[in-house]
Write an enzyme that holds these catalytic residues in place. Structure first.
Site, PDB file in Angstrom:
ATOM      1  CG  ASN A   9      -1.677   1.245   1.448  1.00 30.72           C
ATOM      2  OD1 ASN A   9      -1.825   2.036   0.519  1.00 30.72           O
ATOM      3  ND2 ASN A   9      -2.200   1.455   2.655  1.00 30.72           N
ATOM      4  CD1 TRP A  10       3.321   1.010  -2.894  1.00 34.35           C
ATOM      5  CD2 TRP A  10       3.385   2.217  -4.783  1.00 34.35           C
ATOM      6  NE1 TRP A  10       3.981   0.267  -3.839  1.00 34.35           N
ATOM      7  CE2 TRP A  10       4.040   0.974  -5.014  1.00 34.35           C
ATOM      8  CE3 TRP A  10       3.305   3.130  -5.841  1.00 34.35           C
ATOM      9  CZ2 TRP A  10       4.593   0.641  -6.249  1.00 34.35           C
ATOM     10  CZ3 TRP A  10       3.866   2.796  -7.071  1.00 34.35           C
ATOM     11  CH2 TRP A  10       4.503   1.563  -7.266  1.00 34.35           C
ATOM     12  CE  LYS A  11       0.435   3.337   4.911  1.00 36.20           C
ATOM     13  NZ  LYS A  11       0.212   3.434   6.318  1.00 36.20           N
ATOM     14  CG  HIS A  95      -5.794   1.572   5.162  1.00 42.25           C
ATOM     15  ND1 HIS A  95      -5.333   2.479   6.084  1.00 42.25           N
ATOM     16  CD2 HIS A  95      -4.775   0.709   4.935  1.00 42.25           C
ATOM     17  CE1 HIS A  95      -4.077   2.184   6.394  1.00 42.25           C
ATOM     18  NE2 HIS A  95      -3.713   1.111   5.710  1.00 42.25           N
ATOM     19  CD  GLU A  97      -2.859   5.144   6.892  1.00 40.18           C
ATOM     20  OE1 GLU A  97      -2.880   5.259   5.655  1.00 40.18           O
ATOM     21  OE2 GLU A  97      -1.901   4.636   7.513  1.00 40.18           O
ATOM     22  CD  GLU A 167      -3.535  -2.884   7.286  1.00 36.07           C
ATOM     23  OE1 GLU A 167      -2.381  -3.027   6.858  1.00 36.07           O
ATOM     24  OE2 GLU A 167      -4.235  -1.901   7.026  1.00 36.07           O
ATOM     25  N   GLY A 173       2.400   1.920  10.762  1.00 36.89           N
ATOM     26  CA  GLY A 173       3.324   3.049  10.637  1.00 36.89           C
ATOM     27  C   GLY A 173       4.010   3.423  11.936  1.00 36.89           C
ATOM     28  CB  SER A 213       5.265  -2.019  11.840  1.00 40.42           C
ATOM     29  OG  SER A 213       4.813  -0.702  12.098  1.00 40.42           O
ATOM     30  N   GLY A 234       2.790  -1.253   4.283  1.00 45.83           N
ATOM     31  CA  GLY A 234       2.800   0.176   3.969  1.00 45.83           C
ATOM     32  C   GLY A 234       4.219   0.655   3.728  1.00 45.83           C
ATOM     33  N   GLY A 235       4.840   1.214   4.762  1.00 44.76           N
ATOM     34  CA  GLY A 235       6.156   1.841   4.653  1.00 44.76           C
ATOM     35  C   GLY A 235       7.194   1.007   3.905  1.00 44.76           C
TER      36      GLY A 235
HETATM   37  C1  PEP Z   1      -0.711  -0.116   5.840  1.00 39.69           C
HETATM   38  O1  PEP Z   1      -0.621   0.948   5.288  1.00 39.69           O
HETATM   39  O2  PEP Z   1      -1.667  -0.845   5.603  1.00 39.69           O
HETATM   40  C2  PEP Z   1       0.341  -0.510   6.785  1.00 39.69           C
HETATM   41  C3  PEP Z   1       0.250  -1.658   7.385  1.00 39.69           C
HETATM   42  O3  PEP Z   1       1.375   0.373   6.963  1.00 39.69           O
HETATM   43  P1  PEP Z   1       2.807   0.053   7.658  1.00 39.69           P
HETATM   44  O4  PEP Z   1       3.322  -1.231   7.052  1.00 39.69           O
HETATM   45  O5  PEP Z   1       3.661   1.219   7.318  1.00 39.69           O
HETATM   46  O6  PEP Z   1       2.557  -0.097   9.123  1.00 39.69           O
END
Ligand code: PEP
Length: 251
Positions: A9-11, A95, A97, A167, A173, A213, A234-235
């Site tokens: 997920n590049w957000k 998600h 966010e 999640e 994050g 993470s 994500g990251g």
């Molecule tokens: C996500 O954006 O779904 C996520 C899990 O982010 P991260 O891996 O950065 O925690």
């Protein structure tokens, strides 16, 4: 057998040049990985160009959200059909966010999942508890509510392709991952819920991803858990090296 899924997920990162650069670096790194389904979810604006760059690879394209209507006066929204036009096969829905910052609710998640399925997209439906909910002992109740409302009115014949992503919001994050045991406990609970909503054979086939993470150094442990079928990243999906290393967790 459930084929593992690693989804990035590049957000709201990567403008056109950087998005293409990432794909160009990533694709040769994951050539030959044919036992893992790889998905990337860039921002809306770069979907068509990333789709072009993915041509001839086994990597699938996902949107990060969609609206529940196909067209109309909904300024700023993107419909499931538009995502398909842009080359998507998948779409992330619900998600945390979006729940946190954009008023996404279990009801809108449900509408979006239905619309995505109807258009022929595979939803990656996200659920997860906040830190406060975990600390007050409400984790399982929250997940039960999110899942049962999110999937309300979706018959088994439509839901078979769904991917669920657990999640924990406190792990997204933050660099703080759920332990393998914490994640496995919740995944087993979610599979049990799916067995109750549908039936056990159905729940056994559905992929449940962990997100929060995920990094090259914790993916192996997570993937060794019975009910964890992959990761939403994500990251660590923003760098070709770390994402490819997560994709190649079994090598
Ligand atoms: C996500 O954006 O779904 C996520 C899990 O982010 P991260 O891996 O950065 O925690």
């Amino acid at each position: 057998m459930r084929i593992p899924v690693i989804a990035g997920n590049w957000k709201m990162f990567k403008r056109a040049a950087d998005a293409l650069d990432l794909v160009k670096k990533l694709t040769p790194m994951v050539v030959g990985v044919d036992d893992v389904q790889v998905i990337v979810a860039p921002s809306f604006t770069v979907l068509p160009s990333v789709h072009g760059a993915l041509s001839g690879t086994r990597i699938s394209l996902s949107g990060q959200d969609c609206f529940w209507g196909e067209e109309g006066a909904f300024t700023g929204e993107v419909s499931p059909g538009m995502l398909i036009d842009a080359g998507c096969s998948h779409v992330i829905i619900g998600h945390s966010e979006r729940r946190q910052h954009f008023g996404e609710t279990d009801e809108t998640v449900n509408k979006k999942i239905k619309a995505a399925l109807q258009a022929g997209l595979i939803p990656i439906a996200c659920i997860g508890e906040t830190l406060q909910e975990r600390e007050s002992g409400d984790t399982l109740a929250v997940l039960e509510r999110q899942l049962s409302f999110g999937l309300a009115g979706i018959p088994e014949e439509d839901a078979g392709c769904l991917i669920i992503a657990y999640e924990p919001v406190w792990a997204i994050g933050t660099g703080r991952t759920a332990t393998d045991e914490q994640a496995q406990e919740v995944h087993a609970f979610v599979r049990g819920l799916l067995a109750r909503i549908y039936h056990p054979g159905f729940a056994d086939r559905l992929r449940i991803l962990y997100g929060g993470s995920v990094k090259p150094d914790n993916i192996k442990g997570l993937m060794s858990c019975t009910d964890i079928d992959g990761a939403l990243v994500g990251g660590a999906s923003l760098s070709a090296e770390s994402f490819a290393s997560i994709v190649k967790f079994g090598k």
